[in-house]
Scaffold this motif. Structure first.
Motif, PDB file in Angstrom:
ATOM      1  N   PHE A 145       0.818  -1.326   0.009  1.00  0.00           N
ATOM      2  CA  PHE A 145      -0.179   0.221  -0.125  1.00  0.00           C
ATOM      3  C   PHE A 145       0.369   0.949  -0.280  1.00  0.00           C
ATOM      4  N   PRO A 146       0.222   1.811  -0.792  1.00  0.00           N
ATOM      5  CA  PRO A 146       0.924   3.595  -0.900  1.00  0.00           C
ATOM      6  C   PRO A 146       1.583   3.908   0.856  1.00  0.00           C
ATOM      7  N   SER A 147       0.338   4.050   2.202  1.00  0.00           N
ATOM      8  CA  SER A 147       0.812   4.331   2.931  1.00  0.00           C
ATOM      9  C   SER A 147       1.286   4.066   3.906  1.00  0.00           C
ATOM     10  N   THR A 148       1.833   2.298   3.367  1.00  0.00           N
ATOM     11  CA  THR A 148       3.115   1.758   4.008  1.00  0.00           C
ATOM     12  C   THR A 148       4.039   2.066   3.131  1.00  0.00           C
ATOM     13  N   LEU A 149       4.258   2.204   2.049  1.00  0.00           N
ATOM     14  CA  LEU A 149       5.164   2.694   1.589  1.00  0.00           C
ATOM     15  C   LEU A 149       5.858   4.401   2.356  1.00  0.00           C
ATOM     16  N   ILE A 150       5.104   5.052   2.131  1.00  0.00           N
ATOM     17  CA  ILE A 150       5.974   6.445   3.267  1.00  0.00           C
ATOM     18  C   ILE A 150       5.115   6.554   4.659  1.00  0.00           C
ATOM     19  N   HIS A 151       4.904   4.936   5.287  1.00  0.00           N
ATOM     20  CA  HIS A 151       5.154   5.007   6.621  1.00  0.00           C
ATOM     21  C   HIS A 151       6.798   4.750   7.082  1.00  0.00           C
ATOM     22  N   PRO A 152       7.234   5.642   8.305  1.00  0.00           N
ATOM     23  CA  PRO A 152       7.780   5.938   8.896  1.00  0.00           C
ATOM     24  C   PRO A 152       9.210   5.090   9.670  1.00  0.00           C
ATOM     25  N   GLU A 153       8.763   3.693   9.419  1.00  0.00           N
ATOM     26  CA  GLU A 153       9.246   2.524  10.234  1.00  0.00           C
ATOM     27  C   GLU A 153       9.286   1.876   9.170  1.00  0.00           C
ATOM     28  N   PRO A 190      11.516   2.140   5.903  1.00  0.00           N
ATOM     29  CA  PRO A 190      12.851   2.026   5.263  1.00  0.00           C
ATOM     30  C   PRO A 190      13.471   0.754   7.023  1.00  0.00           C
ATOM     31  N   LYS A 191      13.494   0.597   7.905  1.00  0.00           N
ATOM     32  CA  LYS A 191      13.791  -0.378   8.488  1.00  0.00           C
ATOM     33  C   LYS A 191      13.528  -1.340   7.992  1.00  0.00           C
ATOM     34  N   PHE A 192      11.496  -1.865   8.115  1.00  0.00           N
ATOM     35  CA  PHE A 192      10.954  -2.463   7.224  1.00  0.00           C
ATOM     36  C   PHE A 192      12.170  -3.647   6.583  1.00  0.00           C
ATOM     37  N   ILE A 193      12.225  -2.701   5.345  1.00  0.00           N
ATOM     38  CA  ILE A 193      13.383  -3.800   3.886  1.00  0.00           C
ATOM     39  C   ILE A 193      14.265  -4.150   4.136  1.00  0.00           C
ATOM     40  N   LYS A 194      14.920  -3.454   4.971  1.00  0.00           N
ATOM     41  CA  LYS A 194      16.395  -3.590   5.864  1.00  0.00           C
ATOM     42  C   LYS A 194      16.473  -4.852   6.721  1.00  0.00           C
ATOM     43  N   SER A 195      15.252  -4.571   7.483  1.00  0.00           N
ATOM     44  CA  SER A 195      15.295  -6.293   8.188  1.00  0.00           C
ATOM     45  C   SER A 195      14.723  -7.172   7.359  1.00  0.00           C
ATOM     46  N   GLU A 253      -5.890   6.132  -1.285  1.00  0.00           N
ATOM     47  CA  GLU A 253      -4.360   6.057  -0.874  1.00  0.00           C
ATOM     48  C   GLU A 253      -4.037   7.427  -1.935  1.00  0.00           C
ATOM     49  N   GLU A 254      -5.245   8.019  -2.799  1.00  0.00           N
ATOM     50  CA  GLU A 254      -4.315   8.885  -4.000  1.00  0.00           C
ATOM     51  C   GLU A 254      -3.109  10.058  -3.507  1.00  0.00           C
ATOM     52  N   ASP A 255      -4.351  10.443  -2.604  1.00  0.00           N
ATOM     53  CA  ASP A 255      -3.355  11.645  -1.938  1.00  0.00           C
ATOM     54  C   ASP A 255      -1.840  11.058  -1.504  1.00  0.00           C
ATOM     55  N   CYS A 256      -1.690   9.952  -1.088  1.00  0.00           N
ATOM     56  CA  CYS A 256       0.536   9.540  -0.922  1.00  0.00           C
ATOM     57  C   CYS A 256       0.938   8.923  -1.713  1.00  0.00           C
ATOM     58  N   TRP A 257       0.132   9.408  -3.358  1.00  0.00           N
ATOM     59  CA  TRP A 257       1.222   9.993  -4.570  1.00  0.00           C
ATOM     60  C   TRP A 257       1.566  11.231  -4.565  1.00  0.00           C
ATOM     61  N   ASN A 258       1.376  11.952  -3.804  1.00  0.00           N
ATOM     62  CA  ASN A 258       1.536  13.191  -4.501  1.00  0.00           C
ATOM     63  C   ASN A 258       2.903  14.030  -3.322  1.00  0.00           C
ATOM     64  N   LYS A 259       3.369  13.255  -2.706  1.00  0.00           N
ATOM     65  CA  LYS A 259       3.137  13.379  -1.248  1.00  0.00           C
ATOM     66  C   LYS A 259       5.041  13.270  -2.007  1.00  0.00           C
ATOM     67  N   GLU A 260       5.458  14.185  -1.122  1.00  0.00           N
ATOM     68  CA  GLU A 260       7.103  13.855  -1.644  1.00  0.00           C
ATOM     69  C   GLU A 260       8.389  13.031  -1.396  1.00  0.00           C
ATOM     70  N   ILE A 261       7.527  12.024  -0.133  1.00  0.00           N
ATOM     71  CA  ILE A 261       8.427  11.461   0.439  1.00  0.00           C
ATOM     72  C   ILE A 261       7.424   9.803  -0.332  1.00  0.00           C
ATOM     73  N   PHE A 262       6.813   9.851  -1.240  1.00  0.00           N
ATOM     74  CA  PHE A 262       6.149   8.567  -2.073  1.00  0.00           C
ATOM     75  C   PHE A 262       7.175   8.758  -3.051  1.00  0.00           C
ATOM     76  N   SER A 263       7.974   9.718  -3.568  1.00  0.00           N
ATOM     77  CA  SER A 263       8.491   9.529  -4.315  1.00  0.00           C
ATOM     78  C   SER A 263       9.974   9.080  -3.807  1.00  0.00           C
ATOM     79  N   ASP A 264      10.539   9.668  -2.452  1.00  0.00           N
ATOM     80  CA  ASP A 264      11.376   9.757  -1.910  1.00  0.00           C
ATOM     81  C   ASP A 264      11.788   7.774  -2.001  1.00  0.00           C
ATOM     82  N   ARG A 265      10.435   7.059  -0.903  1.00  0.00           N
ATOM     83  CA  ARG A 265      10.852   5.942  -0.781  1.00  0.00           C
ATOM     84  C   ARG A 265      10.625   5.210  -2.628  1.00  0.00           C
ATOM     85  N   LEU A 266      10.195   5.488  -3.264  1.00  0.00           N
ATOM     86  CA  LEU A 266      10.305   4.785  -4.349  1.00  0.00           C
ATOM     87  C   LEU A 266      11.433   4.387  -4.925  1.00  0.00           C
ATOM     88  N   GLU A 267      12.300   5.537  -4.868  1.00  0.00           N
ATOM     89  CA  GLU A 267      13.756   5.445  -5.132  1.00  0.00           C
ATOM     90  C   GLU A 267      14.397   5.021  -4.142  1.00  0.00           C
TER      91      GLU A 267
END
Length: 248
Positions: free
Chosen positions: A87-95, A97-102, A124-138
């Motif tokens: 989910f996009p909301s999972t992608l932008i969740h603060p935790e 990156p830590k989850f992916i590294k684990s 969750e359409e609004d998530c796509w417009n947040k800067e952190i969304f693009s950051d998490r894709l990268e």
């Protein structure tokens, strides 16, 4: 039972499992990858479970638990790619990156083997417009993963998403495959999208349920197909890979 107690019990007991559906390569006439699906007891819609989790404030916890379970039980790493929904909301969740590294620490074979499929949930359409969304894709790309956008309709908004984020895979909404062989409009829409996309984007047509629709999709040049005509989602083990599809 409240949504909170219900989802908490599912998470505590891990009372869910994964099924996997193949994606078919029309050029090699062979399996390219599998997509994983969240499943629980028979008759219960996964969509309802995730919506209950959203209401309970536990969507991130359930989504990441499902991802971990999916990866843990996949038997074909280094042989077939794995599409994993998120989910996009999972992608932008603060935790996240830590989850992916684990995940990488526990399952080092997944690097280069997973395509994270971004769920196109309207809520969750609004998530796509947040800067952190693009950051998490990268972040996912830099961690060794590829990206897919799921259930995209052919609209100006979808084309803008493809242009902005350049996902490696684009999965069309299943409505485009339904009676594709009988619809010139759908065929022209798919041809247009194939022309629009560059070599960085691979098109996947979901929901292929007849031989006629499969053949038309292949003749249009769609690289990857998925649907019940090829195979239904199934529980996988190391022996369940013998799938044959007629493309004559």
């Amino acid at each position: 039972m409240s949504d909170l107690n219900y989802i908490s019990a599912i998470l505590e007991k891990r009372s869910f499992f994964s099924e996997y559906q193949p994606l078919w390569n029309t050029e090699t006439n062979s399996i390219f990858a599998y997509e994983a699906f969240f499943r629980i007891d028979a008759g219960t819609s996964p969509l309802v479970i995730f919506e209950n989790a959203r209401k309970a404030g536990l969507l991130y916890e359930l989504d990441t638990a499902s991802i971990r379970n999916t990866i843990k039980n996949y038997p074909f790493f280094k042989k077939y790619f794995l599409f994993v929904n998120v989910f996009p909301s999972t992608l932008i969740h603060p935790e996240f990156p830590k989850f992916i590294k684990s995940l990488i620490n526990h399952f080092p074979d997944i690097k280069g083997e997973i395509i994270f499929e971004i769920n196109e949930a309207v809520v969750e359409e609004d998530c796509w417009n947040k800067e952190i969304f693009s950051d998490r894709l990268e972040f996912l790309r830099s961690s060794g993963f590829q990206l897919a956008f799921d259930d995209l309709p052919i609209t100006d908004l979808s084309l803008e998403k493809i242009k902005r984020h350049e996902p490696e895979f684009v999965k069309l909404d299943h409505t485009y495959s339904t009676q594709l062989s009988e619809s010139l409009v759908k065929q022209q829409s798919i041809q247009y999208l194939l022309t629009y996309m560059n070599r960085k984007n691979v098109l996947v047509l979901e929901g292929v349920e007849t031989a006629e629709d499969l053949l038309v999709a292949r003749n249009l040049g769609v690289p990857l197909l998925q649907g019940y005509y090829i195979a239904k989602p199934m529980v996988l083990d190391a022996f369940k890979e013998q799938i044959s599809v007629s493309m004559d």
